[in-house]
Write a protein that holds these residues in place. Structure first.
Motif, PDB file in Angstrom:
ATOM      1  N   PRO A  74       1.510   5.191  -3.380  1.00 46.74           N
ATOM      2  CA  PRO A  74       0.123   5.664  -3.485  1.00 46.74           C
ATOM      3  C   PRO A  74      -0.774   4.908  -2.516  1.00 46.74           C
ATOM      4  O   PRO A  74      -0.503   3.765  -2.136  1.00 46.74           O
ATOM      5  CB  PRO A  74      -0.242   5.376  -4.942  1.00 46.74           C
ATOM      6  CG  PRO A  74       0.765   4.384  -5.414  1.00 46.74           C
ATOM      7  CD  PRO A  74       2.014   4.618  -4.630  1.00 46.74           C
ATOM      8  N   GLY A  75      -1.871   5.533  -2.116  1.00 47.49           N
ATOM      9  CA  GLY A  75      -2.738   4.968  -1.095  1.00 47.49           C
ATOM     10  C   GLY A  75      -3.287   3.600  -1.423  1.00 47.49           C
ATOM     11  O   GLY A  75      -3.456   2.760  -0.536  1.00 47.49           O
ATOM     12  N   TRP A  76      -3.569   3.329  -2.712  1.00 45.51           N
ATOM     13  CA  TRP A  76      -4.165   2.046  -3.068  1.00 45.51           C
ATOM     14  C   TRP A  76      -3.213   0.882  -2.837  1.00 45.51           C
ATOM     15  O   TRP A  76      -3.633  -0.274  -2.784  1.00 45.51           O
ATOM     16  CB  TRP A  76      -4.636   2.058  -4.519  1.00 45.51           C
ATOM     17  CG  TRP A  76      -3.549   2.244  -5.544  1.00 45.51           C
ATOM     18  CD1 TRP A  76      -3.119   3.417  -6.079  1.00 45.51           C
ATOM     19  CD2 TRP A  76      -2.774   1.206  -6.170  1.00 45.51           C
ATOM     20  NE1 TRP A  76      -2.120   3.204  -6.989  1.00 45.51           N
ATOM     21  CE2 TRP A  76      -1.885   1.857  -7.060  1.00 45.51           C
ATOM     22  CE3 TRP A  76      -2.741  -0.182  -6.053  1.00 45.51           C
ATOM     23  CZ2 TRP A  76      -0.963   1.150  -7.839  1.00 45.51           C
ATOM     24  CZ3 TRP A  76      -1.821  -0.889  -6.828  1.00 45.51           C
ATOM     25  CH2 TRP A  76      -0.957  -0.223  -7.704  1.00 45.51           C
ATOM     26  N   MET A  77      -1.900   1.180  -2.662  1.00 44.82           N
ATOM     27  CA  MET A  77      -0.943   0.117  -2.409  1.00 44.82           C
ATOM     28  C   MET A  77      -0.755  -0.138  -0.914  1.00 44.82           C
ATOM     29  O   MET A  77       0.055  -0.984  -0.527  1.00 44.82           O
ATOM     30  CB  MET A  77       0.410   0.448  -3.055  1.00 44.82           C
ATOM     31  CG  MET A  77       0.346   0.552  -4.565  1.00 44.82           C
ATOM     32  SD  MET A  77       1.959   0.858  -5.334  1.00 44.82           S
ATOM     33  CE  MET A  77       2.749  -0.726  -5.091  1.00 44.82           C
ATOM     34  N   GLY A  78      -1.514   0.565  -0.080  1.00 51.72           N
ATOM     35  CA  GLY A  78      -1.371   0.436   1.362  1.00 51.72           C
ATOM     36  C   GLY A  78      -1.442  -0.983   1.883  1.00 51.72           C
ATOM     37  O   GLY A  78      -0.592  -1.399   2.686  1.00 51.72           O
ATOM     38  N   PRO A  79      -2.436  -1.794   1.454  1.00 49.15           N
ATOM     39  CA  PRO A  79      -2.514  -3.172   1.967  1.00 49.15           C
ATOM     40  C   PRO A  79      -1.268  -3.998   1.686  1.00 49.15           C
ATOM     41  O   PRO A  79      -0.931  -4.895   2.458  1.00 49.15           O
ATOM     42  CB  PRO A  79      -3.729  -3.743   1.235  1.00 49.15           C
ATOM     43  CG  PRO A  79      -4.569  -2.545   0.902  1.00 49.15           C
ATOM     44  CD  PRO A  79      -3.589  -1.450   0.605  1.00 49.15           C
TER      45      PRO A  79
END
Length: 351
Positions: A74-79
């Motif tokens: 998911p995008g929020w896990m990108g970092p």
């Protein structure tokens, strides 16, 4: 035996939960076709490295793990999946992300397990029961180079609630060995939270020559850990030797011994290799030596620099990988009379 059966059910439950999660999570099957994830069972015990049946210091570790197939995050896990990487990997394609969960228990005792009184100059009794959640990212270049990042979050408990006494003494009753008598002096119950970042490289920068017609490679790794259980930084590496070395990162360990990957390629009938490695750690905190964080408890004066030396062998047969590792760990506290030795057996299955 009730506690041992409960622990076994706990492992089974964790693996079932992880498998059920995989069935409903979004996956990118095009990254590594036919890859359905991996299940791994690990045991480390000082018995594997001693002729005599003795318990000493880190006396047993047990862990069951599940690692997913490749998937989109998911995008929020990108970092977490896009950490800074060396220049040669900037143009690389991220081969895959994986998530995983493990259930583990570690048991520590002093050298003298016959006395029921505290042993002030030796490490205290302690148990550590925890769930570990893993996020793994592998980067690859067009050559044979690759880099693996792993975030690991431990959530668990140290103390009587970790069931160290029950697991050890019930096992001793089963095999006819003497029980450890000093568990009344173990560390008190304390929630444990630890966050660890591991990075390993397999790069042309560390190219090694063939030896007598066998391939070799060298895989360096680094680690940072922060938490009330263990806080440390470490560097190390593993040298492998075999007829046809796989492009994984070697077998895993129950950390603080790190390096390795639970995933492996299971498309060959039979393969094998030998390995040797070393890891040095600068230790700021180790609850199993320093004692409880928020209350008085037994403790020893720990050493701030510890090293592990390892030798082992791996065999891959069909969809299974089996490894044995012998570890020598330098003295961990002042007054310790000699280094510790223990062995580890790891069995992995490709699902």
């Amino acid at each position: 035996m009730r506690e041992i059966r409960c622990a076994a059910l706990g492992f089974s439950g964790a693996l079932f939960f992880a498998s059920a999660t995989a069935a409903f999570a979004g996956e990118d099957r095009d990254l590594l076709p036919q890859d359905n994830g991996f299940v791994t069972l690990q045991v480390e015990n000082d018995l594997f490295a001693h002729i005599a049946n003795t318990d000493r210091h880190y006396t047993n570790g047990l862990q069951g793990s599940w690692l997913s197939s490749p998937r989109e995050m998911p995008g929020w896990m990108g970092p977490l999946t896009k950490l800074p990487v060396p220049g040669r990997f900037e143009a690389s394609t991220i081969s895959h992300h994986r998530v995983g969960v493990s259930l583990g228990q570690a048991i520590f005792t002093p050298d003298d397990t016959e006395t029921s009184t505290p042993v002030p100059d030796d490490r205290p009794y302690a148990g550590w029961l925890h769930l570990t959640f893993t996020l793994q990212t592998v980067y690859r270049t067009n050559s044979n180079s690759a880099m693996q990042d792993q975030w690991k979050l431990d959530l668990g408990v140290v103390g009587p609630a970790a069931l160290g006494e029950q697991a050890q003494n019930n096992w001793h009753v089963l095999i006819g060995a003497d029980e450890a008598n000093g568990w009344d002096n173990q560390l008190e119950n304390e929630p444990g939270v630890n966050l660890t970042l591991e990075r390993a490289w397999r790069s042309d920068l560390f190219a090694t020559p063939e030896v007598m017609g066998f391939e070799t490679d060298f895989i360096p790794h680094g680690v940072l850990a922060l938490g009330n259980v263990q806080t440390y930084a470490g560097l190390g590496g593993t040298l492998r030797f075999g007829p046809d070395l796989p492009d994984d990162f070697g077998p895993p360990r129950i950390y603080p011994g790190i390096g390795g990957s639970e995933w492996f390629h299971a498309d060959s009938g039979f393969d094998w290799y030998l390995f040797a490695g070393v890891e040095g750690r600068a230790v700021a905190r180790d609850i199993f030596l320093d004692g409880n964080t928020f209350r008085d408890s037994p403790s020893v004066d720990k050493k701030n620099f510890v090293a592990d030396f390892k030798l082992g062998a791996v065999a891959v047969v069909g969809r299974a990988r089996v490894s044995f590792t012998h570890i020598l760990r330098t003295r961990e506290f002042h007054g310790q009379d000699k280094p510790d030795q223990f062995g580890g057996i790891t069995i992995g299955w490709a699902l």
